[in-house]
Scaffold this motif. Structure first.
Motif, PDB file in Angstrom:
ATOM      1  N   LYS A  26      80.605  55.134 -79.357  1.00  0.00           N
ATOM      2  CA  LYS A  26      79.682  54.321 -78.564  1.00  0.00           C
ATOM      3  C   LYS A  26      78.216  54.655 -78.789  1.00  0.00           C
ATOM      4  O   LYS A  26      77.342  53.788 -78.687  1.00  0.00           O
ATOM      5  CB  LYS A  26      80.011  54.470 -77.077  1.00  0.00           C
ATOM      6  N   GLU A  47      74.352  51.816 -75.167  1.00  0.00           N
ATOM      7  CA  GLU A  47      75.264  52.854 -74.674  1.00  0.00           C
ATOM      8  C   GLU A  47      74.599  54.227 -74.546  1.00  0.00           C
ATOM      9  O   GLU A  47      75.059  55.061 -73.782  1.00  0.00           O
ATOM     10  CB  GLU A  47      76.463  52.993 -75.624  1.00  0.00           C
ATOM     11  N   SER A  73      76.566  55.464 -71.574  1.00  0.00           N
ATOM     12  CA  SER A  73      77.712  56.330 -71.866  1.00  0.00           C
ATOM     13  C   SER A  73      77.284  57.755 -72.165  1.00  0.00           C
ATOM     14  O   SER A  73      78.077  58.684 -71.995  1.00  0.00           O
ATOM     15  CB  SER A  73      78.494  55.775 -73.068  1.00  0.00           C
TER      16      SER A  73
END
Length: 633
Positions: A26, A47, A73
């Protein structure tokens, strides 16, 4: 315009594992120095955010602060910037104690941070430590003993510093009479038509700056405008403390270090002087090395990742990821090279389209060739370039890797299954700059999933604006296999978003396991008439010949051509891998008839005696693929 016809993009329905990597990483969908709120993060699919800290403390960065919106993320937190001198120069008596205290406080607090944080140490120590203006050479950090042009430099304790001599330089002056590092980087080449001299003034961001002469050290062994042996010694001195603390504290964060520029810089001189010594000394104690590239051919970049991994495996018996923490489609304006551009941002439709294309090419090539070796990618100032369209176009390329292949080496393909969205996404990029690619699509889904609907998506330019357009394709009834056609223009991309239904992959689902074995040396130089012989053993964990799917000879070539090279596998001649300048080239062949724990594959590479110069192989490997039940994980 040329056209490539009759090609096929085939989604096999098999999951894919590449040297242990099973998912799209990601963090390749990241940004740096980008104005980003939660709505844009969602729209672009960002991300990861990389952030600099010039005055770090014991509090790790978190989402919901500054340009780090919720929903990320991961975060890359980078301590210290390129205009800051190395810590041992700033505070020779207390730097180590202070550094350890900050690391310990940060390590204790990072466990409570919700979003995973990756710790990066120093932004671009390759550049302004060494030139523009070379902050580690400021005369204030050394003894005033023996100050004559060309004379030996001594440290503050009176010891000679190997390789350093004195010189006098012009630098911008701050209000305290000291060098102003940032303004000194922007001293004009000429002032009022003449070379600058002390006393001249120039405008720096609305301020009048005066020039003065200062004593400055010079590293006589520094080969160019990038860091040499003295800066390497300083960086390694700090890294010894950092990795020692990291091993003791074991913080819940990955440790990234590096010089933040091309591994292949100046014909691999930077590799020999900076990157290789770092991996030799610290490669067994770090999680990744960092690099920056602007406008560089992605094939060179991914090829250098391959070399770093090959070297680390040969030296330490472990793999090494490379983390890009800044990139963009323009050539870096900060580098003092004749090709550097004056800015990072796009201002014309052509520049927006060009930087978008650069981002697509950069990401998709890395994901197709080395999804196991790229740890991150951070688009610099994505809000001011076409990189935001790159991110937006790829915002749903997430999840489990799937095996997909295009029949032409210039058609790069990536596919993934995202169970959370009930989607399979296939992306193709036509890297042929002169011709279209067209042919057939054959999409097979993993057992247990059926096609519910398909949408074709592509970037388009309409009246000077970039739009992400979509077209719904016909699916008459739910099916596990769908066929169609495609046509992709030169240096353009297309994406197929497949809505799926079903209870998920069934026990019959299979996975292609791709495992790579490197030749134990990098940067090979084979002279004319030389034959390299390599016996490659079979891994004991795969003894079933029926499971073997494919084998590939893979290499990274530097310069020259392959016309005078011969390749044989177990005595059978094989065409050499296609030439891919500075990048990863592959040649595959059918599976072997016999595989057991005592088997070996014999690779021989010969160089024609009539060849005029050596054949340069940066890295060489054998890639084997097995098909196993998906349940065996």
């Amino acid at each position: 315009m040329g056209q490539l016809s009759g090609q096929e993009i085939h989604l096999s329905g098999n999951f894919l594992e590449v040297n242990g990597q099973t998912e799209i990483p990601k963090a390749v969908f990241g940004v740096h120095a980008t104005s980003l709120g939660e709505s844009l993060r969602e729209k672009w699919g960002v991300e990861m955010v990389r952030s600099l800290r010039v005055s770090p403390n014991g509090k790790p960065l978190q989402t919901g602060e500054g340009r780090r919106p919720h929903g990320l993320s991961s975060i890359i937190e980078c301590w210290y910037d390129r205009y800051q001198p190395a810590l041992p120069l700033q505070n020779p008596g207390s730097w180590e104690r202070d550094f350890r205290e900050r690391l310990r406080a940060w390590s204790q607090n990072v466990a409570s941070v919700e979003t995973p944080v990756l710790f990066e140490f120093w932004n671009e120590p390759y550049l302004n430590w060494a030139s523009r203006p070379g902050v580690n050479f400021d005369g204030r950090f050394y003894s005033d003993k023996n100050r004559e042009v060309g004379a030996q430099v001594y440290d503050r304790e009176g010891n000679p510093v190997e390789g350093l001599v004195w010189e006098k330089v012009l630098r911008a002056v701050d209000q305290g009479g000291n060098p102003h590092y940032l303004a000194s980087r922007y001293v004009p080449d000429r002032i009022e038509g003449r070379e600058p001299v002390a006393g001249n003034t120039f405008d720096f961001r609305g301020r009048e700056m005066e020039l003065a002469e200062f004593w400055w050290a010079r590293d006589t062994q520094q080969p160019s405008w990038w860091s040499g042996p003295w800066n390497r010694k300083l960086y390694h001195q700090m890294l010894e403390v950092l990795v020692e603390e990291w091993e003791e504290l074991k913080p819940e964060a990955k440790l990234l270090v590096g010089w933040d520029f091309h591994l292949h810089q100046d014909g691999w001189r930077a590799w020999d002087l900076l990157h290789r010594p770092l991996l030799e000394q610290f490669g067994d104690r770090i999680d990744g090395i960092t690099e920056h590239h602007y406008g560089t051919d992605t094939r060179l970049v991914v090829g250098s990742y391959e070399v770093a991994d090959a070297f680390t495996q040969a030296t330490h018996g472990r793999s090494m990821r490379v983390y890009n923490t800044e990139t963009g489609g323009f050539l870096d304006p900060e580098q003092p090279t004749p090709h550097a551009q004056p800015r990072y941002h796009a201002s014309t439709p052509e520049e927006f389209w060009g930087t978008m294309t650069y981002g697509l090419r950069d990401i998709l090539h890395a994901l197709e060739v080395s999804p196991d070796k790229i740890g991150s990618r951070a688009a610099h100032a994505a809000h001011r370039s076409g990189e935001r369209y790159t991110l937006q176009f790829l915002r749903d390329l997430r999840g489990r890797l799937l095996e997909v292949q295009g029949e032409d080496s210039r058609l790069w393909t990536v596919a993934a299954y995202d169970a959370s969205r009930s989607q399979v996404v296939v992306v193709a990029f036509n890297d042929n700059a002169r011709g279209e690619s067209s042919g057939n699509l054959r999409f097979q889904l993993p057992p247990g999933l059926t096609v519910k609907g398909i949408e074709k998506v592509k970037p388009e330019q309409v009246d000077g604006e970039i739009h992400i357009s979509s077209q719904v394709l016909s699916v008459s009834e739910p099916t596990s296999e769908w066929v169609g056609e495609y046509q992709i223009g030169p240096r353009q991309a297309a994406k197929w978003v497949i809505s799926v239904e079903g209870e998920g992959p069934s026990p019959e689902a299979r996975r292609v396991v791709r495992q790579q074995t490197y030749y134990p040396e990098v940067r090979l130089s084979l002279p004319p008439g030389k034959t390299l012989s390599w016996e490659v053993p079979w891994p004991e964990s795969f003894e079933n010949s029926d499971a073997l799917h494919r084998q590939s000879l893979r290499w990274v070539q530097w310069g020259g051509n392959r016309d005078t090279i011969s390749v044989s596998i177990d005595g059978d001649e094989l065409n050499p891998p296609l030439y891919n300048p500075g990048g990863v080239a592959t040649r595959s062949w059918d599976r072997a008839e016999r595989v057991d724990s005592e088997s070996q594959t014999r690779v021989e590479i010969g160089v024609d005696p009539e060849r005029e110069r050596n054949f340069s192989l940066l890295a060489l490997s054998l890639v084997r693929e097995w098909i196993v039940p998906e349940s065996e994980r």
